[in-house]
Design a protein around this motif. Structure first.
Motif, PDB file in Angstrom:
ATOM      1  N   ASP A 135     -21.768 -13.772  -9.542  1.00 32.59           N
ATOM      2  CA  ASP A 135     -20.776 -14.575  -8.840  1.00 32.59           C
ATOM      3  C   ASP A 135     -20.613 -14.150  -7.387  1.00 32.59           C
ATOM      4  N   ILE A 136     -20.626 -12.850  -7.126  1.00 35.05           N
ATOM      5  CA  ILE A 136     -20.198 -12.355  -5.813  1.00 35.05           C
ATOM      6  C   ILE A 136     -21.339 -11.888  -4.917  1.00 35.05           C
ATOM      7  N   TYR A 137     -22.553 -11.807  -5.462  1.00 38.76           N
ATOM      8  CA  TYR A 137     -23.686 -11.366  -4.645  1.00 38.76           C
ATOM      9  C   TYR A 137     -24.746 -12.458  -4.563  1.00 38.76           C
ATOM     10  N   GLU A 138     -25.485 -12.465  -3.466  1.00 36.20           N
ATOM     11  CA  GLU A 138     -26.613 -13.373  -3.333  1.00 36.20           C
ATOM     12  C   GLU A 138     -27.727 -12.967  -4.294  1.00 36.20           C
ATOM     13  N   ARG A 139     -28.608 -13.934  -4.608  1.00 36.79           N
ATOM     14  CA  ARG A 139     -29.658 -13.698  -5.596  1.00 36.79           C
ATOM     15  C   ARG A 139     -30.497 -12.471  -5.271  1.00 36.79           C
ATOM     16  N   ASP A 140     -30.799 -12.269  -3.986  1.00 31.86           N
ATOM     17  CA  ASP A 140     -31.675 -11.167  -3.604  1.00 31.86           C
ATOM     18  C   ASP A 140     -31.006  -9.802  -3.761  1.00 31.86           C
ATOM     19  N   ARG A 141     -29.675  -9.789  -3.876  1.00 31.97           N
ATOM     20  CA  ARG A 141     -28.963  -8.516  -4.032  1.00 31.97           C
ATOM     21  C   ARG A 141     -28.549  -8.246  -5.474  1.00 31.97           C
ATOM     22  N   VAL A 142     -28.702  -9.229  -6.347  1.00 38.13           N
ATOM     23  CA  VAL A 142     -28.233  -9.076  -7.723  1.00 38.13           C
ATOM     24  C   VAL A 142     -28.942  -7.923  -8.420  1.00 38.13           C
ATOM     25  N   ALA A 143     -30.270  -7.855  -8.295  1.00 41.63           N
ATOM     26  CA  ALA A 143     -31.032  -6.817  -8.990  1.00 41.63           C
ATOM     27  C   ALA A 143     -30.621  -5.425  -8.529  1.00 41.63           C
TER      28      ALA A 143
END
Length: 424
Positions: A135-143
């Protein structure tokens, strides 16, 4: 909006950079698995106090794992429908009530039943935390954020058996549940005070059946989920067979096995920390393939050592398995990020389905690993199984997950027109 709390511009950034929110993500993820491992040292005492066989006392662990699996299937879709906060607070309330029931349990069946509901409530944090990260992070930062949470969680899991053993020795086994109850209350208070609602707005007609129908028809989702689930089965399989190989085949003590097994946990921790470092600069797919390459190389080496008879000593077996586990961390974190990013508004449902498969299949693979380790005279069957799972994991990424294609957006069209006009 289904109860979605509106946030002013910049609120999402404030949440994403909040250290308190990050701490809450760690503790809500860890409270269920840490509570699982805290009781393990007290199992012999439970069997003695209740006058029961140790296999019956073991059900306080096995049914707890079943509770974790079912919780993720239930709590994920509920968090998409009702919101993250209500599901988290409801789950922790159930965990507190069940922990109090554990304190006052007078029979082993009562304790086993209470432990099941303790897991059912506590595991809400495991599934919802992944949804909140999406919810709170962009896709590239999720991992990278999943890896950071898992790395902190691994430290807690490493010390939780020691903590449980010390509490039991000093105050008795019921004191473990006093500690768990207090911890669950503190986490619930932290969520109520510091964690805002992060769930995204949902389209009309959204629901569990519709979300799951869309997800399972998506090749990328299926591929990422199966890649993540299969990667986790390497851990369950090796953990199931490892004790029999080290203690029975190699004639070492259970304490020595524990020390060697901790080395694989350390490698997994290091892999997650490296993923945190590399994820912002590399694509999710590249990091998965890097992890798959490490998994395959490590498992292939271990199988080779089995044929040569070299890994009949723990240093060879676990030293090579550390390579597998470092790669495993990259695969699990990034494939999980890919799965929950397919349909962000249904991140809870995606996370729950993934967690349910991981834990449910894991219980079977742990038994399978124990069979391989306990019914053979060499490490060959177990290392063959690990290599086979590694190959299946790579096949899911190669054959199921579609290759990324460039999407022609309006911005790209405008850019192309500008470049074309500049050339004329």
């Amino acid at each position: 909006m289904h109860g979605m709390i509106s946030k002013p511009p910049g609120a999402a950034t404030d949440i994403a950079t909040s250290r308190l929110v990050l701490l809450l993500l760690v503790v809500m993820t860890g409270i269920a698995p840490i509570s699982l491992y805290m009781l393990v040292p007290a199992l012999p005492v439970l069997a003695t106090n209740f006058g029961s066989d140790i296999s019956i006392a073991q059900m306080t662990v096995s049914l707890y794992m079943v509770g974790i699996a079912l919780s993720q299937l239930i709590m994920g879709p509920l968090s998409d429908r009702l919101g993250r906060r209500p599901v988290l607070l409801g789950g922790l309330a159930l965990m507190v009530a069940a922990s109090i029931a554990c304190i006052f349990a007078q029979t082993l069946p009562q304790l086993i039943a209470a432990r099941f509901f303790q897991a059912l409530g506590g595991a809400a944090g495991m599934v919802v935390s992944r949804a909140i990260i999406r919810d709170i992070y962009e896709r590239d930062r999720v991992a990278s954020m999943i890896s950071l949470v898992v790395a902190a969680l691994m430290i807690g899991q490493m010390v939780s058996p020691l903590t449980g053993g010390l509490i039991e020795t000093a105050f008795g086994w019921r004191a473990i549940f006093y500690a768990i109850t207090i911890a669950a209350i503190l986490v619930a208070v932290g969520i109520a005070v510091a964690l805002p609602e992060t769930r995204r707005s949902r389209t009309a007609g959204s629901g569990f059946r519709r979300d799951m129908g869309i997800l399972i028809r998506n090749r990328a989702f299926v591929g990422y989920v199966m890649c993540q689930v299969l990667a986790s089965q390497i851990i369950f399989t090796f953990a199931g067979g490892g004790p029999y190989i080290v203690v029975t085949q190699m004639g070492r003590s259970s304490a020595e096995y524990g020390a060697w097994f901790a080395s694989t946990g350390l490698a997994f921790l290091v892999g997650n920390l490296l993923c945190v470092r590399f994820a912002p600069r590399h694509s999710l797919e590249k990091l998965i393939w890097f992890g798959l390459a490490l998994q395959l190389c490590g498992s292939l080496l271990n199988l080779s050592w089995s044929f040569m008879g070299w890994n009949e000593a723990p240093a060879w077996l676990f030293g090579t398995q550390m390579i597998v586990m470092a790669g495993n961390a990259f695969v699990m974190a990034n494939s999980a990020a890919g799965a929950i990013s397919i349909r962000p508004e249904a991140a809870g449902t995606a996370s729950g389905a993934m967690g349910f498969l991981q834990q449910g299949i894991g219980a079977l693979m742990s038994q399978f690993g124990a069979y391989l380790g306990g019914h053979s005279a060499t490490t060959l069957p177990l290392t063959s199984a690990v290599l086979a799972i590694s190959l299946l994991c790579a096949c899911m990424m190669f054959f199921v997950v579609p290759r990324r294609e460039v999407v022609v957006s309006e911005a790209l069209i405008e850019q192309a027109e500008e470049e074309e006009s500049g050339m004329m």
